[in-house]
Design a protein around this motif. Sequence first.
Motif, mmCIF file in Angstrom:
data_model
loop_
_atom_site.group_PDB
_atom_site.id
_atom_site.type_symbol
_atom_site.label_atom_id
_atom_site.label_comp_id
_atom_site.label_asym_id
_atom_site.label_seq_id
_atom_site.Cartn_x
_atom_site.Cartn_y
_atom_site.Cartn_z
ATOM 1 N N SER A 1 0.825 -1.209 0.000
ATOM 2 C CA SER A 1 0.000 0.000 0.000
ATOM 3 C C SER A 1 0.853 1.251 0.000
ATOM 4 C CB SER A 1 -0.956 -0.004 1.192
ATOM 5 O OG SER A 1 -0.224 -0.136 2.382
ATOM 6 N N LYS A 2 2.002 1.197 0.688
ATOM 7 C CA LYS A 2 2.833 2.403 0.742
ATOM 8 C C LYS A 2 3.377 2.769 -0.628
ATOM 9 C CE LYS A 2 6.932 4.291 3.061
ATOM 10 N NZ LYS A 2 8.048 4.013 3.939
ATOM 11 N N TYR A 3 3.766 1.757 -1.396
ATOM 12 C CA TYR A 3 4.400 2.044 -2.672
ATOM 13 C C TYR A 3 3.539 1.740 -3.884
ATOM 14 C CZ TYR A 3 8.687 2.426 0.026
ATOM 15 O OH TYR A 3 9.640 2.794 0.931
ATOM 16 N N GLY A 4 2.367 1.178 -3.656
ATOM 17 C CA GLY A 4 1.525 0.851 -4.801
ATOM 18 C C GLY A 4 2.161 -0.228 -5.655
ATOM 19 N N LEU A 5 2.620 -1.311 -5.010
ATOM 20 C CA LEU A 5 3.347 -2.336 -5.740
ATOM 21 C C LEU A 5 2.434 -3.322 -6.445
ATOM 22 C CD1 LEU A 5 6.033 -3.310 -3.081
ATOM 23 C CD2 LEU A 5 6.345 -1.841 -5.062
ATOM 24 N N LYS A 6 2.907 -3.780 -7.600
ATOM 25 C CA LYS A 6 2.235 -4.890 -8.285
ATOM 26 C C LYS A 6 3.221 -6.048 -8.265
ATOM 27 C CE LYS A 6 -1.744 -3.340 -10.051
ATOM 28 N NZ LYS A 6 -2.061 -2.547 -8.861
ATOM 29 N N MET A 7 2.757 -7.209 -7.804
ATOM 30 C CA MET A 7 3.680 -8.324 -7.652
ATOM 31 C C MET A 7 3.523 -9.355 -8.756
ATOM 32 S SD MET A 7 3.028 -8.868 -3.622
ATOM 33 C CE MET A 7 1.341 -9.357 -3.726
ATOM 34 N N PHE A 8 4.646 -9.938 -9.157
ATOM 35 C CA PHE A 8 4.608 -10.983 -10.186
ATOM 36 C C PHE A 8 5.499 -12.120 -9.747
ATOM 37 C CE2 PHE A 8 2.376 -8.435 -13.218
ATOM 38 C CZ PHE A 8 2.751 -7.133 -12.910
ATOM 39 N N LYS A 9 4.880 -13.261 -9.463
ATOM 40 C CA LYS A 9 5.666 -14.398 -9.011
ATOM 41 C C LYS A 9 5.973 -15.285 -10.197
ATOM 42 C CE LYS A 9 4.180 -18.043 -6.236
ATOM 43 N NZ LYS A 9 3.739 -18.574 -4.932
ATOM 44 N N TRP A 10 7.247 -15.382 -10.559
ATOM 45 C CA TRP A 10 7.575 -16.170 -11.725
ATOM 46 C C TRP A 10 8.358 -17.423 -11.412
ATOM 47 C CZ3 TRP A 10 12.803 -15.962 -11.581
ATOM 48 C CH2 TRP A 10 13.379 -14.776 -11.061
ATOM 49 N N ALA A 11 8.613 -17.689 -10.146
ATOM 50 C CA ALA A 11 9.292 -18.947 -9.818
ATOM 51 C C ALA A 11 9.033 -19.298 -8.365
ATOM 52 C CB ALA A 11 10.787 -18.827 -10.057
ATOM 53 N N VAL A 12 9.266 -20.553 -8.032
ATOM 54 C CA VAL A 12 9.178 -20.979 -6.641
ATOM 55 C C VAL A 12 10.542 -21.526 -6.256
ATOM 56 C CG1 VAL A 12 8.127 -22.605 -5.038
ATOM 57 C CG2 VAL A 12 6.730 -21.487 -6.751
ATOM 58 N N ASP A 13 10.947 -21.180 -5.048
ATOM 59 C CA ASP A 13 12.289 -21.574 -4.614
ATOM 60 C C ASP A 13 12.181 -22.008 -3.167
ATOM 61 O OD1 ASP A 13 15.333 -19.770 -3.914
ATOM 62 O OD2 ASP A 13 15.053 -21.862 -4.479
ATOM 63 N N GLY A 14 13.239 -22.578 -2.629
ATOM 64 C CA GLY A 14 13.229 -22.921 -1.215
ATOM 65 C C GLY A 14 14.476 -22.354 -0.569
ATOM 66 N N VAL A 15 14.534 -22.452 0.749
ATOM 67 C CA VAL A 15 15.743 -22.020 1.458
ATOM 68 C C VAL A 15 16.286 -23.235 2.199
ATOM 69 C CG1 VAL A 15 16.716 -20.491 3.193
ATOM 70 C CG2 VAL A 15 14.832 -19.702 1.764
ATOM 71 N N GLY A 16 17.476 -23.662 1.829
ATOM 72 C CA GLY A 16 18.035 -24.869 2.422
ATOM 73 C C GLY A 16 19.185 -24.579 3.356
ATOM 74 N N VAL A 17 19.385 -25.467 4.333
ATOM 75 C CA VAL A 17 20.496 -25.318 5.273
ATOM 76 C C VAL A 17 21.724 -25.990 4.670
ATOM 77 C CG1 VAL A 17 21.318 -25.872 7.578
ATOM 78 C CG2 VAL A 17 18.920 -25.311 7.215
ATOM 79 N N ILE A 18 22.849 -25.307 4.718
ATOM 80 C CA ILE A 18 24.066 -25.874 4.121
ATOM 81 C C ILE A 18 25.210 -25.912 5.128
ATOM 82 C CG2 ILE A 18 23.577 -25.330 1.724
ATOM 83 C CD1 ILE A 18 25.129 -22.755 2.076
ATOM 84 N N VAL A 19 26.095 -26.887 4.915
ATOM 85 C CA VAL A 19 27.305 -26.990 5.734
ATOM 86 C C VAL A 19 28.468 -27.327 4.808
ATOM 87 C CG1 VAL A 19 26.145 -27.742 7.831
ATOM 88 C CG2 VAL A 19 26.933 -29.435 6.173
ATOM 89 N N HIS A 20 29.655 -27.302 5.366
ATOM 90 C CA HIS A 20 30.844 -27.621 4.594
ATOM 91 C C HIS A 20 30.843 -29.092 4.201
ATOM 92 C CE1 HIS A 20 35.212 -28.190 3.864
ATOM 93 N NE2 HIS A 20 35.131 -26.957 3.439
ATOM 94 N N LYS A 21 31.463 -29.378 3.063
ATOM 95 C CA LYS A 21 31.447 -30.759 2.562
ATOM 96 C C LYS A 21 32.095 -31.740 3.527
ATOM 97 C CE LYS A 21 33.024 -29.973 -1.653
ATOM 98 N NZ LYS A 21 33.310 -30.113 -3.088
#
Lengths: 293, 279, 287
Positions: free
Chosen positions: B102-122
């Motif tokens: 509402s503050k900026y009058g944004l229009k959103m466009f979702k063009w992909a789905v992604d995840g956030v994974g936990v990573i560690v050293h090999k």
Amino acid sequence: MNRFVEIGVALFAWLCAFVLLAAVGTVFVFLLIKGGAALNVQTIFGDTPVWEAIPLKKAVFNGLFPAIAGTLLLVVMAVGLALPVGIAAGIYLAQYSGSHMKSIFSLFCDILAGVPSILVGLFGFSLSIFLHKYVSTEIYPCLLISAASLSFLVLPYLIRTTQIALEQIPPEERLTALALGADKLQNIIYVLIPRSLSGIISGIILSIGRYAEDTAVIMLTGVVAMAGVPQSLLAKYEALPFFIYYISAQYTDMEELRMGYAAAIILVVICAVLFLAAFYIKNRLTEKALYSV
Amino acid sequence: MILRKYRWFVTVLLMISALVWTSAAMAQSLDVFKGEKGDLRISGGTAHIPVMKEAAKRIMTVNPAIHISIAGGGSGVGIKQVGERLVDIGNTGRTPTDDEVSKYGLKMFKWAVDGVGVIVHKKNSIRNIKKSDLIKIYSGEMTNWKELGGSDNPINIYTRDEASGTREVFWEKGLGKGAISAKAKVVVSNGAMKSGIATDPNGIGYTSVGHIDDTVATVTLDGVAPTIENVKSGSYKISRGLFSNTKGDPTGLTKKFIDYLFSPEGQKIVVDEGFIAVK
Amino acid sequence: MIKRFGFWMEKGFLAAALWSMFLTILIFSFMLVLGLPLFKEGRLLSLLTSPWVPGEGQFGIYPMIISTTVISFLSLCLGAPLALGVSIFICLIQPGRLGRWLKKVVVLMTAVPTVVYAFVGVFLLVPLVQSVFSAGSGMNILTACFVLALLIAPTMILIFSNSFNNVPLAHQYAADALGASSAQKLFYVILPASWRGIVAGLILGTGRAMGDTLVALMLAGNAVAVPGSIFDSARTLTAHIALVTAADFDSVEFRTIFACGILLYLMTLLMVLAVRFLSSLKKEADL
């Protein structure tokens, strides 16, 4: 006791000299080993053929060319903006101002010279936001703002170099033209500036080196990760030092990392060349001046 | 003779000034062509950058008169900058909040789905973590890998800066809005997180699933691996959309770019870069 | 007509000089003005003493102040002895070809970009520190200080050697004539005579260490906690500015970087005044 102190001091001095040399040597050798292999046309121009890339007919995507071009353009613009002001101010301080004014100006120059570069960058950033809101929404952090901020950064050096170069002219030479009837301005234009040219030019070249290497200022005022060669003054652009910083944290494969090493080598070479050029010009011009008049 | 020296100096000076002013002139003539030969400014989420770069490359190769610049900065930056009209497209790795819209009058466009994974050293032997343990690690309660059955080494936590959408999503869905220790090392992008973990044998961090490659090892969360298939099927819970946002309805070049992202070719780029297509 | 032209040119030069002066003030005022809301709400004290936890509405820069202080101090501790040693080498131990050559190397070192030092630091020093000290990742205060020391050493070396060489030859010859050894000459003649130059060099080195952004940003880890040891990650004022500017430009978070800016500016001011004070002392004491 004394002999031990004597040996101790000498040992310490040798050790320090060795450590310093070892450190610098390691830096250079490391860069060359890791990046030497990547110093080829492909690193600079990516997949675009050279003859199409330089006249800007085709964009270069995987190469350093946009960053190099960006750095060069930045330097040229910053010099163009700083030169007139720096030299004029230097002339004023050397020729026209009284000693009271001189020390005040000198104080301000020292302060400006000591201000951390990130603060100048912050200033440039705030300036661009300010201009964006109140002057024109077409203004973003861009090449122009970066060049202007960089010129602010190096201004004190230019002023100081010009001032010192002018003041180093022996008093006899400074007064000759005046004795012959020239006025102050004619003296400056026809005698003093040509005499101090070598000092002024070496100051300019050193400042160019500073523009080429600075990262903190451009980071906040318009440099981006990908922008191609900038088409206008108000465009975003890429630059070598930023590329090096960005790649160090965010390389996605060994290819990119190697480009980072190559970029580091190129940047060092550019700065070293500029530095040596300043040195050379200073010596050559002084010689010529001494023997030709 | 002195004048000769001086003239050379003046010429150089004039050449430099000429260069400066011609570029200014160049800028003005480009303004006239704005509609056709366009400038597109993009900034924001760092996860989106590979897709942006590939799309930009293809567009610019086909039409060299178009000029696209891409910057990172994180989702927060994307929203602020597009809201202030500093860029044309602001990318976010999280849904913009109602406030922001509402503050900026944004229009959103979702063009992909992604995840956030936990990573560690090999080299790290730990490959599974319970969510409750993850929360303890990030809050600073658990400080040594041996508490999880690993080697006797301190756990080095890595996190993202505050503008990051990846961080927001991880904090909400992965940590249940738990605290993140102040001792965590801060990195500024998904790429930087990867290189940080890849060089720290005792590190733990989180990054976009699409970005994960063989320089780091992934950790399953409560038994579910952070792969793109699991995100798609819904079994891996930490997922998020990749958005491009504009201020108001997009027009001209901006609209064409966004349409391109949804086109079959654009969606193929999305999949190639490791994300899930929405179409 | 020429007189007119001359008159206007002089005014032009004056304008240029005034502009440079004005710029210095402008930078400071921009920061004051933009940081004003912070002062108005009386948050100044809390700003300087509380930690940085934006999620809980705490925007203190205290950890950053501590980190900047620690990192600058430590780099100085590493760099100053190094610089002193090399200067002694160049001026006293090997003033011949070897010393001159080394000085040229040092001068060339000042031309190397900061980002290149930091870059090599990331890929060479960080893994090294990590394996040697095995305390956390290599991105901590120690690594940053090593590189920073290398960065500020050349400038300090040049200033120190300059002051050593400026000790009147008469004094040096006098010491030699009296049979003093190099070490004795150093401790009893050269160092005492050049103490002003040494202090000036130290101050400038500190200023440079405090104002540097890239080395700290790339090597010190940027954690927001107050560092507990040199193996901890830390965030300096300068790195903080770089990180936060990318994020926002309207919120309270953003305005805190102006507080950082004001602090840095004031510290710079202090250093410049200190160096000036020192050089003014010169005039009376050199008998």
